[in-house]
Design a protein around this motif. Structure first.
Motif, mmCIF file in Angstrom:
data_model
loop_
_atom_site.group_PDB
_atom_site.id
_atom_site.type_symbol
_atom_site.label_atom_id
_atom_site.label_comp_id
_atom_site.label_asym_id
_atom_site.label_seq_id
_atom_site.Cartn_x
_atom_site.Cartn_y
_atom_site.Cartn_z
ATOM 1 N N UNK A 92 0.814 -1.170 0.009
ATOM 2 C CA UNK A 92 -0.064 0.164 -0.009
ATOM 3 C C UNK A 92 0.875 1.097 0.083
ATOM 4 N N UNK A 93 0.422 2.294 0.007
ATOM 5 C CA UNK A 93 0.900 3.575 -0.166
ATOM 6 C C UNK A 93 0.663 4.272 1.170
ATOM 7 N N UNK A 94 1.644 5.139 1.686
ATOM 8 C CA UNK A 94 1.528 5.972 3.077
ATOM 9 C C UNK A 94 2.859 5.944 3.665
ATOM 10 N N UNK A 95 2.794 6.106 5.161
ATOM 11 C CA UNK A 95 4.082 6.094 5.776
ATOM 12 C C UNK A 95 3.394 5.838 7.180
ATOM 13 N N UNK A 96 4.451 5.357 8.125
ATOM 14 C CA UNK A 96 4.064 5.187 9.542
ATOM 15 C C UNK A 96 2.938 4.258 9.711
ATOM 16 N N UNK A 97 3.343 3.069 9.006
ATOM 17 C CA UNK A 97 2.305 2.112 9.525
ATOM 18 C C UNK A 97 1.855 1.662 10.534
ATOM 19 N N UNK A 98 0.787 1.642 11.259
ATOM 20 C CA UNK A 98 0.499 0.791 12.548
ATOM 21 C C UNK A 98 -0.938 -0.241 12.361
ATOM 22 N N UNK A 102 -3.716 5.102 9.922
ATOM 23 C CA UNK A 102 -2.869 5.823 9.204
ATOM 24 C C UNK A 102 -3.356 7.222 9.168
ATOM 25 N N UNK A 103 -2.518 8.076 8.789
ATOM 26 C CA UNK A 103 -2.968 9.569 8.628
ATOM 27 C C UNK A 103 -3.419 9.870 7.162
ATOM 28 N N UNK A 104 -3.997 10.694 6.668
ATOM 29 C CA UNK A 104 -4.519 11.090 5.539
ATOM 30 C C UNK A 104 -5.025 12.476 5.563
ATOM 31 N N UNK A 112 -6.526 17.373 7.305
ATOM 32 C CA UNK A 112 -6.012 16.219 7.900
ATOM 33 C C UNK A 112 -6.962 15.366 8.440
ATOM 34 N N UNK A 113 -7.026 13.808 8.379
ATOM 35 C CA UNK A 113 -7.828 12.922 9.017
ATOM 36 C C UNK A 113 -6.851 11.617 9.463
ATOM 37 N N UNK A 114 -7.659 11.118 10.195
ATOM 38 C CA UNK A 114 -7.069 9.670 10.891
ATOM 39 C C UNK A 114 -8.201 8.613 10.298
ATOM 40 N N UNK A 146 -0.953 19.002 10.075
ATOM 41 C CA UNK A 146 0.104 18.023 10.386
ATOM 42 C C UNK A 146 -0.085 16.841 10.935
ATOM 43 N N UNK A 147 -1.240 16.210 10.870
ATOM 44 C CA UNK A 147 -1.529 14.909 11.718
ATOM 45 C C UNK A 147 -0.568 13.884 11.166
ATOM 46 N N UNK A 148 0.307 13.606 12.334
ATOM 47 C CA UNK A 148 1.131 12.532 11.875
ATOM 48 C C UNK A 148 1.193 10.917 12.742
ATOM 49 N N UNK A 149 1.625 9.995 12.112
ATOM 50 C CA UNK A 149 1.725 8.544 12.833
ATOM 51 C C UNK A 149 0.719 8.206 13.841
#
Length: 359
Positions: free
Chosen positions: A42-48, A60-62, A68-70, A99-102
């Protein structure tokens, strides 16, 4: 089971007179498709990822049009991320509006909690703080309420009263709840500031109840040498009574991003004692084919027999945050330490997690 399209292909080849070899090749190819997968998933970053009740939930954030969303997805398959459902949208203004991250999804008691980082604006990313959401029901894809900012270090001179912090995660050690995060020693006017790992006690899932303690700094040769030395993305990993923190180091926007490890020497002694942690690394680093692997989370296969690492890697050598999501199995050595091996290049078939059936 031989699928109908395999049989149809074999019949066509029989008519053409090349059945014995070509049909076997097609069968092997489709059998491989049924028993393997390839990265990226998949695409994205900081996967949980968290496994619960026979499902894998990926948090994931989006972003969409500057908002910004979660998101939380749900799937019975580890290698197939389900549809991403928005469970929280950042407010139009305030400390957590950008800037919603991780984000990370945790079950604590009968509720779900999502820990995340956000800021009032950015770039520059000098306003990042950590917050937490609490589920209204026991559905991880349901409604959440914002429990506010976590007090990750006091700064009376800052409007928020707290110190810059990202990538906060939690776990229970000997019945006590702890938080670990990446933070600055003090607030700064620039985001070009070194990051360290801090730990604190929690009295409940939304309240840090002790002073923070620094448990790691980028002080080893494999953690330094870039434009900005960092320790970030800490994640707890527990196995056979041992407690580890697997964290990211170097710079996330470069191919040099990698994983380091802290191991708790004695869980009967306080994890808030920095000398009770042993540092080792790098324990997972990039290759020419896989660039900057980092910010990992961990889970087990559907039947619980295997351990898997879920991480992101860069798409190109160019500095930046274009990344995708990857999975691979890891093992444990005779001393009970994780062995992550070498990142598997994109497109190389990897056996499906034990107990998983291709959907």
């Amino acid at each position: 089971m031989i699928h109908r399209y395999v049989i149809a292909g074999a019949l066509c080849l029989l008519v053409s007179g090349s059945y014995p070899v070509s049909a076997k090749a097609i069968y092997r190819q489709n059998l491989l498709m049924d028993t393997t997968f390839t990265n990226p998933v998949g695409g994205g970053a900081d996967p949980w990822v968290i496994k619960d009740g026979g499902y894998y939930y990926v948090c994931l954030s989006a972003g969409n049009n500057g908002v910004s969303h979660i998101t939380v997805s749900k799937s019975t398959s580890l290698t197939k991320i389900g549809p991403r459902k928005i469970v929280w949208t950042a407010p139009a203004s305030g400390w957590n509006s950008h800037c919603v991250w991780a984000p990370e999804l945790h079950r604590i008691g009968k509720k779900w909690y999502i820990y995340y980082a956000a800021g009032q604006s950015g770039p520059p990313y000098k306003y990042q703080r950590s917050g937490v959401l609490e589920s209204v029901t026991d559905d991880p894809q349901g409604e959440y309420i914002d429990k506010g900012m976590l007090k990750t270090g006091a700064d009376p001179n800052d409007p928020t009263g707290t110190i810059w912090a990202i990538d906060l995660t939690v776990t229970s050690i000997r019945g006590k709840l702890y938080a670990v995060w990446s933070g600055w020693e003090q607030n700064a006017s620039t985001d070009k500031t070194s990051q360290h790992l801090y730990m604190a006690r929690m009295s409940n899932p939304w309240t840090i109840s002790s002073e923070r303690v620094k448990i790691s700094s980028p002080d080893q040769p494999w953690e330094t040498g870039g434009p900005l030395d960092l320790n970030e993305g800490p994640e707890f990993l527990k196995h056979d009574g041992k407690v580890f923190i697997i964290y990211s180091t170097r710079e996330s926007w470069t191919p040099q991003y990698r994983l380091g490890m802290l191991m708790l020497k004695d869980d009967k002694k306080s994890p808030m004692d920095a000398t009770n942690w042993i540092k080792k690394g790098p324990v997972f680093r990039g290759t020419k084919e896989v660039l900057g692997p980092g910010h990992a989370s961990f889970t087990t296969s559907p039947d619980g027999k295997e351990w898997w690492i879920f991480y992101h890697a860069k798409k190109t050598t160019k500095p930046g945050w274009a990344r995708n999501l990857r999975l691979q199995k890891f093992t444990w050595d005779k001393d009970g330490n994780p062995v992550f091996g070498t990142p598997v290049p994109a497109g190389i078939p990897i056996p499906l997690p034990s107990g998983e059936k291709q959907e």
